[in-house]
Enzyme design. Structure first.
Site, short mmCIF file in Angstrom:
data_model
loop_
_atom_site.label_atom_id
_atom_site.label_comp_id
_atom_site.label_asym_id
_atom_site.label_seq_id
_atom_site.Cartn_x
_atom_site.Cartn_y
_atom_site.Cartn_z
N CYS A 1 -66.22 -12.72 20.95
CA CYS A 1 -67.61 -12.99 21.34
C CYS A 1 -68.28 -13.96 20.37
O CYS A 1 -69.16 -14.73 20.77
CB CYS A 1 -68.42 -11.70 21.37
SG CYS A 1 -67.61 -10.40 22.31
N CYS A 20 -63.81 -13.52 28.45
CA CYS A 20 -64.63 -12.65 29.31
C CYS A 20 -65.42 -13.43 30.37
O CYS A 20 -66.04 -12.83 31.24
CB CYS A 20 -65.61 -11.86 28.45
SG CYS A 20 -66.72 -12.95 27.55
FE1 FES Z 1 -68.32 -11.80 26.64
FE2 FES Z 1 -68.81 -10.60 24.38
S1 FES Z 1 -67.82 -9.76 26.08
S2 FES Z 1 -69.27 -12.62 24.91
#
Ligand code: FES
Length: 129
Positions: free
Chosen positions: A106, A37
């Site tokens: 995450c 992400c």
């Molecule tokens: Fe990036 Fe959770 S979406 S750390």
């Protein structure tokens, strides 16, 4: 809130994260980015006699990243470095009563930044020898 798939513990740590902040001149510092992400995590540790005596984190991550970091800091405070090095993202997720599968990436940030901070501490110690 449970219908969105987060355990009570995740929500609690997200709402009241522990050990947020930085440590002046830390003994070890780790920074990692999440390739999935693009979010970032920084971890600061203070070490005394191979024990993590203090730990703080800062993140530019989502709620799950905040909750997992908060939990990992609680888990390793007072722990020796070798044991802390063995903590995996699954250990952290288990301690939080699980994370939704699409959020498991995450928890990488918390475990990886912790490991980087420990490695940084060990590197600095080697240099001092
Ligand atoms: Fe990036 Fe959770 S979406 S750390």
């Amino acid at each position: 809130m449970a219908q969105i798939g987060y355990s009570e513990k995740v929500l609690e740590h997200f709402m009241n994260p522990r050990n947020v902040g930085t440590i002046e001149k830390p003994d070890g510092y780790g920074k990692v980015g999440n390739p999935v992400c693009g979010d970032l995590m920084e971890m600061y540790i203070r070490v005394k006699d191979d024990i993590i005596s203090d730990i703080k984190f800062k993140t530019f991550g989502c709620g799950s990243a905040i909750a997992t970091s908060s939990m990992v800091t609680e888990m390793v405070k007072g722990m020796n470095l070798d044991k802390a090095m063995k903590i995996t993202r699954n250990d952290v997720a288990d301690e939080l009563d699980g994370l939704p599968p699409q959020k498991m990436h995450c928890s990488n940030l918390a475990a990886d930044a912790l490991h980087e901070a420990i490695k940084d501490y060990k590197r600095k110690k080697e240099v001092k020898k």
